[in-house]
Motif scaffolding. Sequence first.
Motif, PDB file in Angstrom:
ATOM      1  N   GLY A   2       0.943  -1.259   0.035  1.00  0.00           N
ATOM      2  CA  GLY A   2       0.041   0.024  -0.145  1.00  0.00           C
ATOM      3  C   GLY A   2       0.776   1.305   0.166  1.00  0.00           C
ATOM      4  O   GLY A   2       2.061   1.114  -0.153  1.00  0.00           O
ATOM      5  N   ARG A   3       0.210   2.407   0.169  1.00  0.00           N
ATOM      6  CA  ARG A   3       1.014   3.656   0.202  1.00  0.00           C
ATOM      7  C   ARG A   3       1.762   3.829   1.409  1.00  0.00           C
ATOM      8  O   ARG A   3       1.410   3.243   2.538  1.00  0.00           O
ATOM      9  CB  ARG A   3      -0.087   4.611   0.235  1.00  0.00           C
ATOM     10  N   ALA A   4       2.695   4.476   1.286  1.00  0.00           N
ATOM     11  CA  ALA A   4       3.655   4.490   2.572  1.00  0.00           C
ATOM     12  C   ALA A   4       4.183   6.364   2.419  1.00  0.00           C
ATOM     13  O   ALA A   4       4.200   6.897   1.721  1.00  0.00           O
ATOM     14  CB  ALA A   4       4.969   3.884   2.152  1.00  0.00           C
ATOM     15  N   TYR A   5       4.526   6.675   3.881  1.00  0.00           N
ATOM     16  CA  TYR A   5       4.951   7.994   3.907  1.00  0.00           C
ATOM     17  C   TYR A   5       6.222   7.816   4.724  1.00  0.00           C
ATOM     18  O   TYR A   5       6.350   7.467   5.804  1.00  0.00           O
ATOM     19  CB  TYR A   5       4.046   8.824   4.752  1.00  0.00           C
ATOM     20  N   MET A   6       7.307   8.204   4.056  1.00  0.00           N
ATOM     21  CA  MET A   6       8.722   8.256   4.762  1.00  0.00           C
ATOM     22  C   MET A   6       8.888   6.739   5.100  1.00  0.00           C
ATOM     23  O   MET A   6       9.488   6.516   6.353  1.00  0.00           O
ATOM     24  CB  MET A   6       8.857   9.023   5.744  1.00  0.00           C
ATOM     25  N   GLY A   7       8.184   5.963   4.497  1.00  0.00           N
ATOM     26  CA  GLY A   7       8.549   4.202   4.660  1.00  0.00           C
ATOM     27  C   GLY A   7       7.648   3.718   5.603  1.00  0.00           C
ATOM     28  O   GLY A   7       7.609   2.522   5.904  1.00  0.00           O
ATOM     29  N   ILE A   8       6.859   4.657   6.277  1.00  0.00           N
ATOM     30  CA  ILE A   8       5.782   4.174   7.249  1.00  0.00           C
ATOM     31  C   ILE A   8       4.525   3.780   6.320  1.00  0.00           C
ATOM     32  O   ILE A   8       3.943   4.788   5.661  1.00  0.00           O
ATOM     33  CB  ILE A   8       5.408   5.469   8.317  1.00  0.00           C
ATOM     34  N   PRO A   9       3.839   2.808   6.617  1.00  0.00           N
ATOM     35  CA  PRO A   9       2.575   2.293   6.006  1.00  0.00           C
ATOM     36  C   PRO A   9       1.605   3.770   6.306  1.00  0.00           C
ATOM     37  O   PRO A   9       1.503   3.812   7.500  1.00  0.00           O
ATOM     38  CB  PRO A   9       2.086   1.024   6.405  1.00  0.00           C
ATOM     39  N   VAL A  58       0.087  13.556   3.990  1.00  0.00           N
ATOM     40  CA  VAL A  58       0.529  13.717   5.670  1.00  0.00           C
ATOM     41  C   VAL A  58       1.075  15.306   5.830  1.00  0.00           C
ATOM     42  O   VAL A  58       1.587  15.698   4.905  1.00  0.00           O
ATOM     43  CB  VAL A  58       1.534  12.853   5.942  1.00  0.00           C
ATOM     44  N   LEU A  59       0.123  15.785   6.962  1.00  0.00           N
ATOM     45  CA  LEU A  59       0.543  17.329   7.505  1.00  0.00           C
ATOM     46  C   LEU A  59      -0.102  18.327   6.494  1.00  0.00           C
ATOM     47  O   LEU A  59       0.349  19.368   6.837  1.00  0.00           O
ATOM     48  CB  LEU A  59       2.166  17.368   7.922  1.00  0.00           C
ATOM     49  N   CYS A  60      -0.579  17.935   5.352  1.00  0.00           N
ATOM     50  CA  CYS A  60      -1.241  18.911   4.603  1.00  0.00           C
ATOM     51  C   CYS A  60      -2.618  19.517   5.254  1.00  0.00           C
ATOM     52  O   CYS A  60      -3.396  18.555   5.754  1.00  0.00           O
ATOM     53  CB  CYS A  60      -1.671  18.542   3.078  1.00  0.00           C
ATOM     54  N   ASN A  61      -2.793  21.073   5.111  1.00  0.00           N
ATOM     55  CA  ASN A  61      -3.988  21.129   5.844  1.00  0.00           C
ATOM     56  C   ASN A  61      -4.753  22.363   5.060  1.00  0.00           C
ATOM     57  O   ASN A  61      -5.590  22.982   5.413  1.00  0.00           O
ATOM     58  CB  ASN A  61      -4.211  21.586   7.077  1.00  0.00           C
ATOM     59  N   LYS A  62      -4.212  22.505   3.683  1.00  0.00           N
ATOM     60  CA  LYS A  62      -4.611  23.413   2.781  1.00  0.00           C
ATOM     61  C   LYS A  62      -6.075  23.646   2.695  1.00  0.00           C
ATOM     62  O   LYS A  62      -6.609  24.900   2.742  1.00  0.00           O
ATOM     63  CB  LYS A  62      -4.021  23.196   1.420  1.00  0.00           C
ATOM     64  N   CYS A  63      -6.735  22.740   2.302  1.00  0.00           N
ATOM     65  CA  CYS A  63      -8.245  22.883   1.894  1.00  0.00           C
ATOM     66  C   CYS A  63      -9.103  23.457   3.321  1.00  0.00           C
ATOM     67  O   CYS A  63      -9.848  24.446   3.014  1.00  0.00           O
ATOM     68  CB  CYS A  63      -8.859  21.426   1.638  1.00  0.00           C
ATOM     69  N   ALA A  64      -8.573  23.309   4.312  1.00  0.00           N
ATOM     70  CA  ALA A  64      -9.100  23.995   5.557  1.00  0.00           C
ATOM     71  C   ALA A  64      -9.291  25.378   5.205  1.00  0.00           C
ATOM     72  O   ALA A  64     -10.375  25.893   5.954  1.00  0.00           O
ATOM     73  CB  ALA A  64      -8.563  23.583   6.971  1.00  0.00           C
TER      74      ALA A  64
END
Length: 92
Positions: A2-9, A58-64
């Motif tokens: 699956g998708r990963a972020y900095m190697g973290i699932p 991860v850590l994006c909050n642009k839409c808010a």
Amino acid sequence: MGRAYMGIPREKIPWRPEVDMEKCVGCGQCLETCPNGVYLLDTEIGKIVVAVPENCVVLCNKCASFCTQEAISFPDIQETKRLLAMLLREKS
Ligand code: SF4
Ligand code: SF4
């Protein structure tokens, strides 16, 4: 795999938008702002739904910041960073 972020699932990272249905007026601004297919406009109820939360960066909050109703919220950013640091340590 699956998708990963900095190697973290990705599924281990609880970062996703939450929409307050009471506040949402279905304007679609968040949908237009996000290029990642996280949101879907439910035309039956005239509200936005978080259809694919794991697509949220991860850590994006642009839409808010584009929501005039302040209907979108995210988990605590500092807490999420602490969790990411812990998961990175576990991984190494
Ligand atoms: S921008 Fe806010 S009010 Fe508009 S659809 Fe998105 S959540 Fe709802
Ligand atoms: S925070 Fe960023 S990636 Fe996540 S839904 Fe909003 S615009 Fe899309």
